[in-house]
Design a protein around this motif. Structure first.
Motif, mmCIF file in Angstrom:
data_model
loop_
_atom_site.group_PDB
_atom_site.id
_atom_site.type_symbol
_atom_site.label_atom_id
_atom_site.label_comp_id
_atom_site.label_asym_id
_atom_site.label_seq_id
_atom_site.Cartn_x
_atom_site.Cartn_y
_atom_site.Cartn_z
ATOM 1 N N THR A 167 0.828 -1.196 0.000
ATOM 2 C CA THR A 167 0.000 0.000 0.000
ATOM 3 C C THR A 167 0.870 1.256 0.000
ATOM 4 O O THR A 167 1.810 1.369 0.775
ATOM 5 C CB THR A 167 -0.914 0.000 1.236
ATOM 6 N N ASP B 27 -8.380 -7.437 -2.156
ATOM 7 C CA ASP B 27 -7.888 -6.078 -1.970
ATOM 8 C C ASP B 27 -9.034 -5.077 -2.053
ATOM 9 O O ASP B 27 -10.116 -5.379 -2.585
ATOM 10 C CB ASP B 27 -6.830 -5.743 -3.024
ATOM 11 N N ASN C 9 -6.479 5.085 -4.212
ATOM 12 C CA ASN C 9 -5.513 4.241 -3.518
ATOM 13 C C ASN C 9 -6.025 2.811 -3.520
ATOM 14 O O ASN C 9 -7.239 2.575 -3.664
ATOM 15 C CB ASN C 9 -5.298 4.709 -2.070
ATOM 16 N N ILE D 75 -5.659 -0.741 -1.200
ATOM 17 C CA ILE D 75 -5.229 -1.300 0.073
ATOM 18 C C ILE D 75 -5.151 -2.815 -0.094
ATOM 19 O O ILE D 75 -6.156 -3.457 -0.372
ATOM 20 C CB ILE D 75 -6.208 -0.947 1.217
ATOM 21 N N ARG D 76 -3.952 -3.359 0.044
ATOM 22 C CA ARG D 76 -3.797 -4.804 -0.101
ATOM 23 C C ARG D 76 -4.490 -5.516 1.051
ATOM 24 O O ARG D 76 -4.564 -5.012 2.174
ATOM 25 C CB ARG D 76 -2.321 -5.183 -0.138
ATOM 26 N N ASP E 2 -3.657 2.406 5.472
ATOM 27 C CA ASP E 2 -3.436 3.729 4.886
ATOM 28 C C ASP E 2 -3.780 4.840 5.876
ATOM 29 O O ASP E 2 -3.203 5.926 5.824
ATOM 30 C CB ASP E 2 -4.214 3.895 3.583
#
Length: 427
Positions: free
Chosen positions: A207, A295, A306, A308-309, A324
């Motif tokens: 991320t 994800d 963005n 986010i894994r 994040d």
């Protein structure tokens, strides 16, 4: 409500029909999933409506007898096999064909042509096979015949500063390929003479928030960041370009990406479903439709700002702490440099899930920093505040340490810069 990213349906209609038809004809798994569906009628909109039925999840990739096409299982062509463990515990094996490599080149080509096609020298820390990241970087650049030189740097050099400096002095790189956190850490250790020559930083696998990107670019004053959203299963699904002044939204060139509410009350975060689209005549090693990778996309004004894994989200009772949010706090703070999270999941031995956020300060420990970080987290994430302070169903601990002690008692793994350590698995 669904958000659909990628090329418009009318631009990929023929390629999508071909991709579906080939998967149905060659792959038992997709033959069952698409039963009763006419390949000519498949569109991005239809895929978005069928995410409950026409989908595949990470654990199903172990069913190689069903998800690998017949030309892979026999085999009828040359392929290599990449390996990933991800979040399912044991390695997943993904076939990768010559056509997949050509498609990877198409995924990378827009930013290669704009930023890296004039004699660049790449110092790459992306590991080679069976890892996929090095294969995508080397193979993608080769496929489009980019005018660059690709140097593979032994990853062990990240632990040996003298060897790393000798290598960089020989290579004289203008670009660095590495994981997101590695780029930041290199910025803290490399001399100015080397950092000033870096024009492009290509990252992925972790991320990346605007705050971490800004902190990294402050260390590399002449660089831009190419942030890739990639996976072993779909190669380099999307990318964005980040400069010191702005960040573009993610762009998805060769995939259909469907975004849907996760049903957890966090409206900004959408679940990602990926469809791999091939061109007429191409054969992929692993067909994918609505791949539920786990994800999340953070969406603002209808654009993906963005990603986010899945490994970067932890549960605190009924709340979720997204990494994040912690990054925004730490990398925006003038006295903080980095952080890790030690997570104690719910278990018979641990009746309350607990997150220990360990932050590293710059020089002298700021007074009251633990309370300040806690309040900033509560401000960004009210469900976490509720579960910790009111319902008492979870715990949140903030620790502040000097940078050199941040990871002192934590396991190290070359090629990975972990931020979340799970008790019982990593510790």
């Amino acid at each position: 409500m669904s958000i659909i990213e990628g090329k418009p349906g009318d631009e990929i209609k023929d390629d999508l029909e071909y991709t579906v038809r080939t998967a149905v004809e060659t792959t038992p798994f997709w033959r069952k999933k698409f039963e009763g569906v006419d390949p000519e009628e498949v569109s991005p909109e239809l895929l978005a409506r069928l995410t409950d039925r026409v989908t595949i999840r990470p654990h199903e990739l172990y069913l190689t007898g069903e998800v690998w096409p017949d030309y892979i299982r026999k085999p009828g062509l040359f392929y290599t096999v990449m390996r990933t463990s991800g979040t399912t515990g044991k390695p997943k094996r993904v076939p990768y064909t010559k056509d997949d490599r050509i498609r990877t080149g198409r995924q990378l080509e827009p930013w290669i042509r704009e930023y890296m096609d004039s004699g660049d020298r790449i110092a790459s820390f992306f590991p080679p096979l069976p890892s996929s990241s090095g294969m995508f970087a080397y193979g993608g650049f080769e496929a489009v015949n980019a005018k660059t030189a690709y140097y593979q740097v032994p990853i062990q050099y990240l632990l040996d500063r003298n060897a790393l400096l000798r290598e960089f002095e020989d290579i004289k790189p203008t670009s660095i390929f590495c994981l997101t956190a590695t780029a930041y850490n290199l910025g803290l250790t490399l001399p100015e003479s080397i950092k000033n020559d870096i024009q492009t930083i290509v990252v992925g696998g972790e991320t990346l928030t605007p705050e971490l990107a800004k902190a990294t670019l402050e260390l590399f004053p002449n660089a831009v960041i190419i942030d890739n959203f990639g996976s072993t299963e779909d190669d380099v699904t999307g990318y964005r370009v980040i400069t010191r002044n702005k960040s573009s939204p993610f762009i998805f060139t060769e995939s259909i990406v469907v975004l849907k509410d996760d049903g957890d009350g966090y409206d900004q975060y959408k679940r990602i479903y990926i469809t791999k689209v091939m061109r007429e005549g191409e054969l992929t090693g692993l067909p994918l439709f609505n791949y539920d990778i786990g994800d999340l996309a953070r969406v603002e004004d209808g654009k993906v700002r963005n990603i986010i894994r899945v490994k970067d989200v932890i549960s605190l009772a009924g709340a979720k702490l997204h990494i994040d949010q912690v990054m925004e706090i730490v990398y925006n703070h003038p006295d903080l440099l980095d952080f890790v999270i030690i997570y104690h999941p719910l278990s018979p031995q641990n009746p309350k899930p607990k997150a220990v956020i360990r932050v590293a300060y710059r020089d002298k420990k700021p007074a009251g920093i633990e309370d300040e970080v806690r309040e900033l987290i509560y401000e960004a994430n009210n469900p976490v505040r509720y579960e910790v302070e009111e319902s008492k169903q979870a715990e949140l601990v903030i620790e502040a340490v000097p940078l050199e002690k941040l990871r002192a008692d934590l396991p190290k793994r070359l090629g990975k810069t972990k931020r979340i350590y799970i008790v019982g698995r990593d510790l």
